[in-house]
Design a protein around this motif. Structure first.
Motif, PDB file in Angstrom:
ATOM      1  N   SER A  25      -4.552   6.150  -0.920  1.00 49.22           N
ATOM      2  CA  SER A  25      -3.622   5.175  -1.478  1.00 49.22           C
ATOM      3  C   SER A  25      -3.365   5.435  -2.966  1.00 49.22           C
ATOM      4  O   SER A  25      -4.295   5.603  -3.747  1.00 49.22           O
TER       5      SER A  25
ATOM      6  N   TYR B 213      -2.147  -0.026  -4.679  1.00 49.01           N
ATOM      7  CA  TYR B 213      -2.563  -1.037  -3.726  1.00 49.01           C
ATOM      8  C   TYR B 213      -2.481  -2.402  -4.380  1.00 49.01           C
ATOM      9  O   TYR B 213      -2.979  -2.590  -5.491  1.00 49.01           O
TER      10      TYR B 213
ATOM     11  N   ASP C 240       0.869  -1.161   0.000  1.00 52.74           N
ATOM     12  CA  ASP C 240       0.000   0.000   0.000  1.00 52.74           C
ATOM     13  C   ASP C 240       0.919   1.228   0.000  1.00 52.74           C
ATOM     14  O   ASP C 240       1.796   1.337   0.851  1.00 52.74           O
TER      15      ASP C 240
END
Length: 174
Positions: free
Chosen positions: A118, A121, A104
């Protein structure tokens, strides 16, 4: 105590120890949340531009030492807002303790309070050993999604419940 029982007890202790962060890991994570400073300049092929590396960039967290390494820091660096930055991670261990199940990635500038959502991911089962490329769009480094010329700190976490910091480094957007 039999050898099998002793081995089972040792394994249980190691598993319990692996569930908590060491003081070294906590210190590493505190250092990562300080404002970005300096960066390692690299061209589009990943080669050093000025033969000087920022010693604070792309260190591996104590919790992940021996499991992975950053093959080449972020490149190109500096980057323009419409370019992509690549980070190469070499994963060297896969099974049992210390395996990596996901990644992440976040960015911030100036203070940790303005961290992005984010940017990258990857979740799922264990990530296999080998070279893995993380590709980030520089225009996403700023919270609004519009690239702002500045120095950004990139943070790469594992995808565990604890969200342990693997590595961090600085990227200049200009």
């Amino acid at each position: 105590m039999t050898a099998a029982r002793a081995a089972a007890c040792l394994l249980a202790l190691l598993l319990l120890a692996g569930c908590t962060k060491s003081e070294d890991q906590r210190r590493f994570e505190r250092e990562a949340t300080t404002p970005p400073s300096n960066y390692t300049a690299r061209n589009a092929q990943g080669h050093l531009v000025n033969e000087q590396e920022d010693p604070d960039d792309w260190r591996i967290g104590p919790m992940f030492s021996g499991i992975l390494e950053v093959e080449i820091s972020a490149f190109p660096n500096p980057v323009s807002p419409n370019q992509q930055v690549r980070i190469l991670l070499q994963i060297t261990t896969s099974t049992g303790m210390g395996s990596l199940s996901g990644l992440d990635v976040y960015a911030f500038r100036e203070t940790f309070d303005n961290i992005t959502t984010s940017l990258y991911y990857r979740s799922g089962s264990e990530i296999e050993p080998g070279l893995h490329t993380i590709t980030l769009s520089a225009d996403q480094f700023h919270r609004s999604g519009v690239g702002v010329s500045s120095l950004y700190r990139i943070l790469i976490y594992d995808d565990s419940m604890q969200g342990n910091l693997i590595t961090y480094g600085d990227v200049q957007v200009e």
